[in-house]
Structures are given as structure tokens and as C-alpha cells.
Write a protein that holds these residues in place. Structure first.
Motif, short mmCIF file in Angstrom:
data_model
loop_
_atom_site.label_atom_id
_atom_site.label_comp_id
_atom_site.label_asym_id
_atom_site.label_seq_id
_atom_site.Cartn_x
_atom_site.Cartn_y
_atom_site.Cartn_z
N LEU A 1 0.84 -1.20 0.00
CA LEU A 1 0.00 0.00 0.00
C LEU A 1 0.87 1.25 0.00
O LEU A 1 0.68 2.16 -0.82
CB LEU A 1 -0.93 -0.01 1.21
CG LEU A 1 -1.81 1.24 1.41
CD1 LEU A 1 -2.68 1.47 0.18
CD2 LEU A 1 -2.65 1.11 2.66
N LEU A 2 1.84 1.31 0.91
CA LEU A 2 2.73 2.47 0.98
C LEU A 2 3.56 2.60 -0.28
O LEU A 2 3.75 3.71 -0.82
CB LEU A 2 3.65 2.36 2.20
CG LEU A 2 4.68 3.48 2.39
CD1 LEU A 2 3.98 4.83 2.56
CD2 LEU A 2 5.57 3.19 3.60
N TYR A 3 4.05 1.48 -0.79
CA TYR A 3 4.89 1.49 -2.00
C TYR A 3 4.11 2.05 -3.19
O TYR A 3 4.61 2.92 -3.92
CB TYR A 3 5.35 0.06 -2.29
CG TYR A 3 6.39 -0.06 -3.39
CD1 TYR A 3 7.73 -0.09 -3.08
CD2 TYR A 3 6.00 -0.18 -4.73
CE1 TYR A 3 8.69 -0.20 -4.08
CE2 TYR A 3 6.95 -0.28 -5.73
CZ TYR A 3 8.29 -0.31 -5.40
OH TYR A 3 9.23 -0.42 -6.40
N GLN B 1 4.69 -15.97 -13.13
CA GLN B 1 4.21 -15.29 -11.93
C GLN B 1 5.27 -15.15 -10.84
O GLN B 1 5.54 -14.05 -10.36
CB GLN B 1 2.99 -16.04 -11.37
CG GLN B 1 1.81 -16.05 -12.30
CD GLN B 1 1.32 -14.66 -12.63
OE1 GLN B 1 0.94 -13.91 -11.74
NE2 GLN B 1 1.34 -14.31 -13.90
N LYS B 2 5.87 -16.26 -10.43
CA LYS B 2 6.85 -16.19 -9.35
C LYS B 2 8.07 -15.36 -9.72
O LYS B 2 8.61 -14.61 -8.90
CB LYS B 2 7.28 -17.61 -8.95
CG LYS B 2 6.18 -18.42 -8.28
CD LYS B 2 6.68 -19.78 -7.85
CE LYS B 2 5.59 -20.58 -7.15
NZ LYS B 2 6.06 -21.91 -6.72
N ARG B 3 8.51 -15.47 -10.96
CA ARG B 3 9.68 -14.70 -11.40
C ARG B 3 9.38 -13.20 -11.34
O ARG B 3 10.23 -12.41 -10.92
CB ARG B 3 10.06 -15.11 -12.83
CG ARG B 3 10.58 -16.53 -12.96
CD ARG B 3 10.83 -16.90 -14.41
NE ARG B 3 11.43 -18.21 -14.56
CZ ARG B 3 10.76 -19.34 -14.55
NH1 ARG B 3 9.44 -19.32 -14.40
NH2 ARG B 3 11.38 -20.50 -14.68
N LEU B 4 8.21 -12.81 -11.78
CA LEU B 4 7.87 -11.39 -11.81
C LEU B 4 7.68 -10.83 -10.42
O LEU B 4 8.08 -9.69 -10.15
CB LEU B 4 6.60 -11.18 -12.65
CG LEU B 4 6.75 -11.48 -14.15
CD1 LEU B 4 5.40 -11.34 -14.85
CD2 LEU B 4 7.78 -10.55 -14.78
N ILE B 5 7.07 -11.60 -9.51
CA ILE B 5 6.91 -11.13 -8.14
C ILE B 5 8.26 -10.92 -7.49
O ILE B 5 8.47 -9.96 -6.75
CB ILE B 5 6.05 -12.13 -7.33
CG1 ILE B 5 4.59 -12.08 -7.80
CG2 ILE B 5 6.13 -11.83 -5.84
CD1 ILE B 5 3.69 -13.06 -7.10
N ARG B 6 9.20 -11.78 -7.78
CA ARG B 6 10.53 -11.68 -7.18
C ARG B 6 11.21 -10.36 -7.54
O ARG B 6 11.95 -9.79 -6.74
CB ARG B 6 11.38 -12.87 -7.67
CG ARG B 6 12.77 -12.92 -7.06
CD ARG B 6 13.47 -14.19 -7.47
NE ARG B 6 14.74 -14.36 -6.79
CZ ARG B 6 15.50 -15.44 -6.89
NH1 ARG B 6 15.10 -16.46 -7.66
NH2 ARG B 6 16.64 -15.52 -6.24
N TYR B 7 10.95 -9.87 -8.75
CA TYR B 7 11.61 -8.64 -9.21
C TYR B 7 10.65 -7.45 -9.22
O TYR B 7 10.86 -6.50 -9.97
CB TYR B 7 12.19 -8.87 -10.61
CG TYR B 7 13.26 -9.93 -10.64
CD1 TYR B 7 14.52 -9.70 -10.11
CD2 TYR B 7 13.00 -11.20 -11.17
CE1 TYR B 7 15.50 -10.67 -10.12
CE2 TYR B 7 13.97 -12.19 -11.19
CZ TYR B 7 15.22 -11.93 -10.66
OH TYR B 7 16.18 -12.90 -10.66
N PHE B 8 9.61 -7.52 -8.38
CA PHE B 8 8.61 -6.46 -8.35
C PHE B 8 9.25 -5.08 -8.15
O PHE B 8 8.97 -4.13 -8.89
CB PHE B 8 7.60 -6.73 -7.23
CG PHE B 8 6.64 -5.61 -6.98
CD1 PHE B 8 5.52 -5.44 -7.79
CD2 PHE B 8 6.84 -4.72 -5.93
CE1 PHE B 8 4.63 -4.40 -7.57
CE2 PHE B 8 5.96 -3.68 -5.70
CZ PHE B 8 4.85 -3.52 -6.52
N CYS B 9 10.09 -4.95 -7.16
CA CYS B 9 10.71 -3.65 -6.87
C CYS B 9 11.77 -3.28 -7.90
O CYS B 9 11.84 -2.13 -8.35
CB CYS B 9 11.32 -3.65 -5.47
SG CYS B 9 10.11 -3.77 -4.13
N LEU B 10 12.61 -4.24 -8.27
CA LEU B 10 13.72 -3.94 -9.19
C LEU B 10 13.23 -3.58 -10.60
O LEU B 10 13.95 -2.91 -11.35
CB LEU B 10 14.66 -5.14 -9.25
CG LEU B 10 15.40 -5.46 -7.94
CD1 LEU B 10 16.33 -6.66 -8.13
CD2 LEU B 10 16.19 -4.25 -7.44
N LEU B 11 12.02 -4.02 -10.96
CA LEU B 11 11.48 -3.65 -12.27
C LEU B 11 11.25 -2.15 -12.40
O LEU B 11 11.09 -1.62 -13.50
CB LEU B 11 10.16 -4.38 -12.53
CG LEU B 11 10.28 -5.83 -13.02
CD1 LEU B 11 8.93 -6.52 -12.97
CD2 LEU B 11 10.84 -5.87 -14.43
#
Length: 417
Positions: free
Chosen positions: A219-221, A276-286
Motif C-alpha cells: 500500500l505504501l509502496y 508469476q513467481k519470477r515477476l513477483i521476485r523482481y517487483f521492486c527492481l522492475l
């Protein structure tokens, strides 16, 4: 013959959003033509944000308790009735404020519709289908961003506003009829929360957010990110391309169309289960490559670069930016739809949408009030660095790392406590 939920959602949402977008665009043009006031034009645009905040925050309890299919159908039905009733009884040519009132009411109903759709997806699709369903909704929304303004402009150029109101009302009725074909695949059982008071239900979801660190993190992000990302898309991009580099209105429309195309392509990519799992892992770095793309906006094009080249460059940049942004958000959204108790989804999404819809207009106002031809490059650099900072800090956050680790180890993770 029963239509599939995928077809019903696509057709129903596309027709409803197109009717709303095209009529709102035509009303804005009408106000601009009649009053010659840019401030009134801007007010008409800004008013569409206010109901989203109020409705999202207050209606989540009722969305959780009511049959979501019924809410979806009745929302479009009531919108159609209100639209036809308004055009037959109100003389907006002498009371322009009536048109602003109409925009507020319709925006409120459509906010309820969008909230209900997001909360209803786990009932309409299986867990495996959720990423594709979320991608479908984002794709439809992206298409309407192109279709609605064009449709509104064409209709406004050839028919009067009364006819546009009537056509939009008929479209809402058709959308409501189509949505009666939605098939509920998973019923939500009654819970003790259905019997408690409205205020107690709201307190329950706030307590849920307080107890779950990963929800507080996202939410904050998202609030921090959208307070600068969307204002850059809505204000900075048109300012740089149209005001600074002098592209034509048609060329600007091509650049904006590339955003919609990128969203659709990103939705196709993010809908793949194995992604799905790959994309969640890099959520912030994307967010880092997106920030680098924003930095390129500040490149000082020389006089030898004509508007065709500038249009091509910005179209390509916005296409990639939209792809990255879409594949960043869909997997996390789908994961929360899987793991958050379904009787609480409406309230949770309502709070999310309310905070996000507060952050965006605030960012738009701040950026618009401070932006000028002298300082635009500094704003681009500041915004890009700010987003990179959010990315790096978010990636190291303990709540996010715990969420990722559980997601990688279990397909149906529970939200981190």
C-alpha cells in the motif's frame, strides 16, 4: 447459449468504460467551447477523481456483503437510467453546473462498478485463471483509453450532445444485459463479519491491514510510486512532447496510444502462469529500468531531430515503459486476490483505490503548479532518482522479502504476518 466469463467481462467492461469515457470527453469539449475556460475544463477532469476516493473508501463493506454480480449489473443499469433521465429533464445549456454534477454522479457509480469487478474476480475465475483475468481487465482499460476519447471526439464533431447522451445510455443498458451472463464459479460463504455493523466492518479491514506487514508495504509502496509515476505520464509527458518539442496533436495521440499497446502486451506476458513467481521476485527492481526510461525524456533533442523522430522515440519509450509497469503489477494483484479472504476483498481494494486516487491528483497538482519550460529537465531527473530510491529500499524491505520467499516456496501463499 451461455457466454464465457472472459467474453462477458471483456464486452461488458469495454462497452461501459467506452460510454463513460466518450461522454465525459464530449462534455469536457462542450464546456471548453461554451465557456472558453481552461479552468472549468480542468475542473471537469479533476472531478472524476473525487468520487473514486469517496466511493472506494465507503462502499467496500457493501461490495463484500452484496452479491457482486448483482452490483455489477445494477451499476450499469442505474447509470443508463440516470443518463437518460438527466438528458430528458435537465437543461444543461442554461445551467452548466448540471454537467459537472452529472460527471460526479457517473464517476461515483463507475467507481463502484470497478471496485465490484476487482473483488468479484476470484468468484468468476479459478486461481490459475486470475493472472489472465487481471491482464484482461488491464487490457480492456488500455483499449478504452484509446477508443473512448476518439469516439467522443468523433461523435462531438458530427452529432449534438443530446444524441451522445442517448447513445451512451443505450450502451449502459446493453452492458448491463450482457453482464447478466456472468457465471459464479465459487460462492463466498457467509461469515460473522456479515452480521457486524458498518463501522465494525471497516475497523476489521483496517485491523487486517495493520496485522499484515506485506499489505502495508505494498500500500505504501504504490502510494509513493503513483504520486510521481502517473503525474509524469499524465502531465510531464504531454508537456515535454507537445509544449517543449512541438509534436502535433495527432503525433501526441500516437505516443499515448503506445501506452495502451504496451499495457496489452504486458498483460499477455504477465498472464503466463510460469512467469508469476519470477515477476513477483523482481517487483521492486522492475522499477529501475522504468526510471531509466524516464531519464531519457530529458534528452536535449537538437534542431536536426524533427517531430517525426521525436514521436517515434517517445512512442518506443512509452511502449516499453507500459510493458514493464504492467508485468510489475499484475502478479502481485493476482496473488492478493488468491490469499486475502474473499469476504474482505471489496473493503481492501476500496482502501487501496482510495489512497491511490488521493495520491495521483495531489501529484498532478504539485507537478502542474511547479513545472515550467525552464525547470522541466530537473523535474525529470528528480522523479527518476526518487523512483530508483523507492526501488532499492523496497527490494531490501523485510516484509517484501518474506512475501517473496513464501511465494517462491508455495503456489498458494498466505499473506505475511
Amino acid at each position: 447459449m451461455m457466454l464465457s466469463n472472459r467474453v462477458v467481462v471483456s464486452v461488458g467492461l469495454l462497452s461501459s468504460q467506452t460510454a463513460t469515457g466518450s461522454l465525459s470527453f464530449a462534455i469536457s469539449l462542450y464546456l471548453l467551447d461554451i465557456t472558453k475556460s481552461v479552468s472549468l475544463f480542468s475542473l471537469a477532469v479533476a472531478l472524476s477523481f473525487v468520487p473514486s476516493v469517496v466511493i472506494s473508501l465507503l462502499s467496500g463493506v457493501w461490495v463484500d456483503r452484496w452479491a457482486k454480480k448483482r452490483v455489477i449489473c445494477l451499476s450499469d443499469l442505474f447509470t443508463g437510467l440516470f443518463t437518460i433521465g438527466f438528458v430528458l429533464t435537465v437543461d444543461w445549456s442554461t445551467t452548466l453546473n448540471a454537467l459537472l454534477f452529472y460527471i460526479v454522479i457517473i464517476a461515483a457509480i463507475q467507481s463502484l462498478l470497478n471496485l465490484s469487478f476487482n473483488a468479484a474476480l476470484p468468484e468468476l475465475f479459478t486461481e490459475q485463471e486470475l493472472p489472465a483475468a487481471n491482464g484482461l481487465i488491464q487490457s480492456v482499460t488500455a483499449v478504452t483509453r484509446i477508443v473512448a476519447p476518439i469516439t467522443g471526439a468523433l461523435l462531438y464533431g458530427y452529432v449534438d450532445l443530446f444524441t451522445i447522451f442517448c447513445l451512451s445510455g443505450a450502451t449502459y443498458f446493453a452492458s448491463s444485459a450482457i453482464q447478466t451472463q456472468l457465471q459464479i464459479k465459487k460462492q463466498v460463504n457467509k461469515t460473522p463479519a456479515d452480521e457486524i455493523s458498518y463501522l465494525s466492518a471497516q475497523k476489521e479491514v483496517f485491523s487486517y491491514i495493520k496485522e499484515h506487514r506485506s499489505i502495508r508495504f505494498f500500500l505504501l509502496y504504490e502510494v509513493l510510486l503513483n504520486s510521481i509515476y502517473l503525474p509524469f505520464i499524465l502531465v510531464m509527458m504531454p508537456f515535454v512532447t507537445y509544449q517543449v518539442w512541438g509534436v502535433s496533436p495527432f503525433q501526441l495521440s500516437l505516443i499515448e496510444a503506445s501506452i495502451a499497446i504496451g499495457t496489452i502486451l504486458g498483460a499477455v506476458i504477465a498472464s503466463r502462469t510460469w512467469m508469476q513467481k519470477r515477476l513477483i521476485r523482481y517487483f521492486c527492481l522492475l522499477l529501475i529500468p522504468q526510471s531509466m526510461i524516464l531519464m531519457v525524456w530529458g534528452y536535449p533533442f537538437g534542431e536536426e531531430n524533427n517531430t517525426i523522430n521525436i514521436t517515434a522515440v517517445f512512442s518506443g519509450l512509452l511502449l516499453i515503459l507500459a510493458i514493464l509497469n504492467t508485468i510489475q503489477n499484475i502478479p502481485v494483484l493476482s496473488q492478493f486476490q488468491r490469499t486475502v479472504p474473499q469476504h474482505m476483498l471489496g473493503r481492501l481494494f476500496g482502501i487501496f483505490f482510495a489512497f491511490l486516487n488521493l495520491a495521483v491528483p495531489a501529484g498532478v497538482w504539485i507537478l502542474g503548479s511547479m513545472l515550467s519550460r525552464e525547470n522541466w529537465q530537473q523535474f525529470i531527473m528528480f522523479g527518476s532518482v526518487f523512483m530508483i530510491g523507492i526501488s532499492l529500499l523496497g527490494n531490501k524491505n523485510k516484509s517484501f522479502r518474506s512475501f517473496v520467499n513464501e511465494n517462491l516456496s508455495n503456489t498458494t501463499v498466505k499473506v505475511t504476518v
